[in-house]
Design a protein around this motif. Structure first.
Motif, mmCIF file in Angstrom:
data_model
loop_
_atom_site.group_PDB
_atom_site.id
_atom_site.type_symbol
_atom_site.label_atom_id
_atom_site.label_comp_id
_atom_site.label_asym_id
_atom_site.label_seq_id
_atom_site.Cartn_x
_atom_site.Cartn_y
_atom_site.Cartn_z
ATOM 1 N N MET A 1 -19.818 15.462 17.907
ATOM 2 C CA MET A 1 -20.700 15.852 19.011
ATOM 3 C C MET A 1 -20.802 14.723 20.026
ATOM 4 O O MET A 1 -21.014 13.579 19.658
ATOM 5 C CB MET A 1 -22.085 16.213 18.449
ATOM 6 C CG MET A 1 -23.187 16.382 19.473
ATOM 7 S SD MET A 1 -22.944 17.749 20.604
ATOM 8 C CE MET A 1 -23.947 19.030 19.862
ATOM 9 N N LYS A 2 -20.607 15.078 21.288
ATOM 10 C CA LYS A 2 -20.771 14.071 22.342
ATOM 11 C C LYS A 2 -22.193 14.145 22.893
ATOM 12 O O LYS A 2 -22.721 15.242 23.096
ATOM 13 C CB LYS A 2 -19.779 14.328 23.464
ATOM 14 C CG LYS A 2 -18.355 14.076 23.050
ATOM 15 C CD LYS A 2 -17.438 14.294 24.226
ATOM 16 C CE LYS A 2 -15.998 14.240 23.754
ATOM 17 N NZ LYS A 2 -15.083 14.738 24.784
ATOM 18 N N PHE A 3 -22.757 12.998 23.153
ATOM 19 C CA PHE A 3 -24.118 12.973 23.692
ATOM 20 C C PHE A 3 -24.215 13.721 25.019
ATOM 21 O O PHE A 3 -25.273 14.237 25.356
ATOM 22 C CB PHE A 3 -24.604 11.528 23.851
ATOM 23 C CG PHE A 3 -25.331 11.011 22.640
ATOM 24 C CD1 PHE A 3 -24.707 10.951 21.402
ATOM 25 C CD2 PHE A 3 -26.662 10.593 22.730
ATOM 26 C CE1 PHE A 3 -25.373 10.479 20.280
ATOM 27 C CE2 PHE A 3 -27.348 10.125 21.605
ATOM 28 C CZ PHE A 3 -26.702 10.061 20.380
ATOM 29 N N SER A 4 -23.118 13.772 25.780
ATOM 30 C CA SER A 4 -23.173 14.493 27.061
ATOM 31 C C SER A 4 -23.419 15.987 26.827
ATOM 32 O O SER A 4 -23.867 16.696 27.719
ATOM 33 C CB SER A 4 -21.891 14.282 27.856
ATOM 34 O OG SER A 4 -20.766 14.660 27.085
ATOM 35 N N GLY A 339 -16.189 3.359 30.957
ATOM 36 C CA GLY A 339 -15.303 4.430 30.496
ATOM 37 C C GLY A 339 -13.892 4.009 30.133
ATOM 38 O O GLY A 339 -13.054 4.857 29.814
ATOM 39 N N SER A 340 -13.598 2.706 30.088
ATOM 40 C CA SER A 340 -12.212 2.317 29.808
ATOM 41 C C SER A 340 -11.829 2.524 28.338
ATOM 42 O O SER A 340 -10.644 2.580 28.020
ATOM 43 C CB SER A 340 -11.976 0.859 30.218
ATOM 44 O OG SER A 340 -12.970 0.055 29.626
ATOM 45 N N ASN A 341 -12.827 2.633 27.462
ATOM 46 C CA ASN A 341 -12.505 2.801 26.039
ATOM 47 C C ASN A 341 -12.701 4.226 25.544
ATOM 48 O O ASN A 341 -12.731 4.474 24.343
ATOM 49 C CB ASN A 341 -13.365 1.855 25.195
ATOM 50 C CG ASN A 341 -13.135 0.418 25.575
ATOM 51 O OD1 ASN A 341 -11.997 0.027 25.841
ATOM 52 N ND2 ASN A 341 -14.202 -0.356 25.629
ATOM 53 N N ASN A 342 -12.820 5.150 26.468
ATOM 54 C CA ASN A 342 -13.137 6.512 26.062
ATOM 55 C C ASN A 342 -12.084 7.145 25.163
ATOM 56 O O ASN A 342 -12.421 7.896 24.256
ATOM 57 C CB ASN A 342 -13.351 7.396 27.293
ATOM 58 C CG ASN A 342 -14.662 7.065 27.964
ATOM 59 O OD1 ASN A 342 -15.377 6.156 27.519
ATOM 60 N ND2 ASN A 342 -14.993 7.766 29.024
ATOM 61 N N GLU A 343 -10.825 6.816 25.403
ATOM 62 C CA GLU A 343 -9.762 7.427 24.591
ATOM 63 C C GLU A 343 -9.845 6.957 23.145
ATOM 64 O O GLU A 343 -9.661 7.748 22.222
ATOM 65 C CB GLU A 343 -8.390 7.085 25.164
ATOM 66 C CG GLU A 343 -7.880 8.179 26.088
ATOM 67 C CD GLU A 343 -6.601 7.782 26.785
ATOM 68 O OE1 GLU A 343 -5.687 7.271 26.095
ATOM 69 O OE2 GLU A 343 -6.535 7.956 28.017
ATOM 70 N N VAL A 344 -10.100 5.671 22.992
ATOM 71 C CA VAL A 344 -10.247 5.112 21.633
ATOM 72 C C VAL A 344 -11.399 5.819 20.925
ATOM 73 O O VAL A 344 -11.285 6.221 19.766
ATOM 74 C CB VAL A 344 -10.546 3.591 21.697
ATOM 75 C CG1 VAL A 344 -10.600 2.996 20.298
ATOM 76 C CG2 VAL A 344 -9.529 2.884 22.556
ATOM 77 N N ASP A 363 -21.283 9.222 24.935
ATOM 78 C CA ASP A 363 -20.392 9.074 26.095
ATOM 79 C C ASP A 363 -21.170 9.136 27.413
ATOM 80 O O ASP A 363 -20.594 9.334 28.473
ATOM 81 C CB ASP A 363 -19.342 10.198 26.074
ATOM 82 C CG ASP A 363 -19.979 11.581 26.111
ATOM 83 O OD1 ASP A 363 -21.186 11.702 25.761
ATOM 84 O OD2 ASP A 363 -19.290 12.545 26.485
ATOM 85 N N ARG A 364 -22.504 8.983 27.350
ATOM 86 C CA ARG A 364 -23.300 9.098 28.575
ATOM 87 C C ARG A 364 -23.029 7.930 29.527
ATOM 88 O O ARG A 364 -22.635 6.849 29.105
ATOM 89 C CB ARG A 364 -24.804 9.153 28.227
ATOM 90 C CG ARG A 364 -25.209 10.416 27.494
ATOM 91 C CD ARG A 364 -26.651 10.331 27.038
ATOM 92 N NE ARG A 364 -26.887 9.194 26.146
ATOM 93 C CZ ARG A 364 -28.077 8.766 25.781
ATOM 94 N NH1 ARG A 364 -29.161 9.355 26.230
ATOM 95 N NH2 ARG A 364 -28.203 7.735 24.958
#
Ligand code: ATP
Ligand code: MG
Length: 424
Positions: A1-4, A339-344, A363-364
């Motif tokens: 689950m993503k916080f967004s 947001g640079s580490n979002n893929e990881v 991911d907020r």
């Protein structure tokens, strides 16, 4: 689950109406929202916790051969008139008239309904003993609803009912439930104290409450801390109940090590013989073909109250500390704003979700500090920070919510890391 995707909005300050820490933290972490006095909406995070607790209670009931079923919340008043409780129950009962002026009520408990239905399905002594339960919302129009879900008007209860051929067999059943309750509360990470209890409106002669020590509890308890800390699961019912003094409290008569404290009642069990089977004409035929009225018991667990009781037991100044098996999320992945580490993070979320079920990724578009604070407030047992340390040394920071211990691991080490399923 993503916080967004999550319906969640943390509050920095405790709402004024919340007097005890569990109520404050449940409001601050968007677990519940008051709809009207003593009636709450369970928001996504709170609902996950409620379901986790419910499943631990369910598992233990199923283990002793108790049948899960579901009775309605709305009941007809007829059966309550037969048992005599329609007038006895008083103002705590919510009474409703339908369009035909039939008297209905919102069930505060289910002895009448279950006794009435039982005789339709079991006619012979060969069908006894039988245990039945449901996990259903109750309504009691409490004079003073307070402390959030601790004393609500609408609340979730697991209530089980037993039917036995005679008193001796009913007492054996009572002991089975007694032991199963100890196991249930221990599985929830709690240390239950069984206390001999008055039987009240339910009636009967044998009854125990299960109390959890907490400063904010509504019951006064006198207990011997040494006795309380013993492993009750290793003891028989007889051994445990002989630990009481004459005043029914958990005190060893031969010692003077008594502490006066407070407790939260999380469960209550009763043996009440034929109190309901007689007036409701619920009987079976014995081996001589004669009518026999089953000896009954009822066994309640306050499922919604337990969410608050567990928070009272496990929290610190930063928020809740959930036992792993109850937490809404087991692991929370946190990245920094840009947001640079979002893929990881996404990759890790997928892998860890497969392994551990409920995992979250914050991911907020918020600062790291705020996300860490929210993770602590919600009480997620493990967090993984993908931040500066990752950018500089390819290291992820793992934190244990309970003791604050950190370890620094590479991505592949995190994937194979065994996140301990601990109780704080
Ligand atoms: P209490 O003394 O706290 O009012 P009770 O003796 O009326 O409890 P039971 O009828 O035995 O409670 O219900 C079984 C369990 O349901 C209780 O042990 C408690 O954990 C829970 N419970 C009872 N009333 C409430 C309430 N108003 N809000 C939340 N949980 C409740
Ligand atoms: Mg009550």
């Amino acid at each position: 689950m993503k916080f967004s995707n999550l319906l969640f909005n943390s509050l920095k300050e405790s709402p004024k109406e919340a007097k005890i820490v569990s109520h404050q933290l449940m409001l601050r972490s968007s677990m519940i929202r008051q709809h009207t006095s003593g009636i709450y909406t369970w928001l996504p995070l709170g609902f996950k916790v409620l379901k986790n607790i419910e499943n631990i209670v369910r598992y233990n009931q199923n283990k002793i051969g108790c049948n899960e079923m579901m009775m309605s919340t709305i009941q007809s008043s007829d059966l309550w008139k037969k048992s005599g409780r329609y007038s006895d129950y008083g103002k705590e009962m919510l009474r409703i008239n339908d369009r035909h002026d039939n008297e209905l009520l919102y069930g505060p408990t289910n002895e009448e309904v279950i006794t009435d239905l039982f005789s339709d399905y079991v006619n012979s002594y060969k069908g006894l003993p039988k245990y039945l339960y449901h996990i259903q919302w109750k309504f009691r129009d409490e004079i003073r609803p307070r402390f959030g879900v601790m004393r609500g008007r609408e609340f979730l209860m697991k209530d089980a009912y037993s039917f036995d051929l005679d008193h001796e067999s009913a007492v054996e059943t009572y002991k089975i439930f007694f032991k199963s309750y100890l196991q249930t509360f221990i599985d929830l990470g709690l240390q239950p104290i069984p206390v001999k209890a008055a039987t009240g409106a339910i009636g009967g002669d044998l009854s125990h409450e299960f109390q959890i020590i907490a400063k904010t509890g509504e019951s006064e308890l006198a207990y011997d801390p040494e006795l309380v800390s013993q492993n009750l699961l290793n003891k028989s019912y007889e051994e445990i109940t002989s630990m009481y003094s004459a005043s029914d409290e958990m005190i060893d008569k031969n010692r003077s090590n008594v502490v006066i404290g407070r407790g939260i009642e999380v469960g209550h069990i009763f043996n009440f013989g034929t109190k309901y089977s007689l007036p409701l004409e619920c009987y079976v035929l014995n081996n001589e073909g004669k009518k026999v009225f089953p000896h009954m018991g009822s066994y309640g667990v306050g499922v919604s109250r337990l969410t608050a009781a567990i928070i009272e037991a496990f929290h610190d100044e930063n928020g809740i500390k959930w036992p792993f098996n109850i937490s809404p999320f087991k692991i929370n992945i946190i990245t920094s704003t840009h947001g640079s580490n979002n893929e990881v993070a996404e990759k890790l979320l997928e892998k860890l979700t497969l392994k551990y079920g409920n995992v979250s990724y914050d991911d907020r578009d918020l600062g790291m500090g705020r996300k860490i604070k929210d993770s602590e407030l919600i009480g997620i047992p493990w967090s993984i920070i993908i931040g500066k340390n990752y950018e500089e040394n390819k290291q992820l920071e793992i934190t244990n919510r309970s003791n604050g211990e950190k370890s620094f691991l590479t991505e592949s080490e995190v994937e194979s890391f065994k996140f301990e399923q601990y109780t704080p």
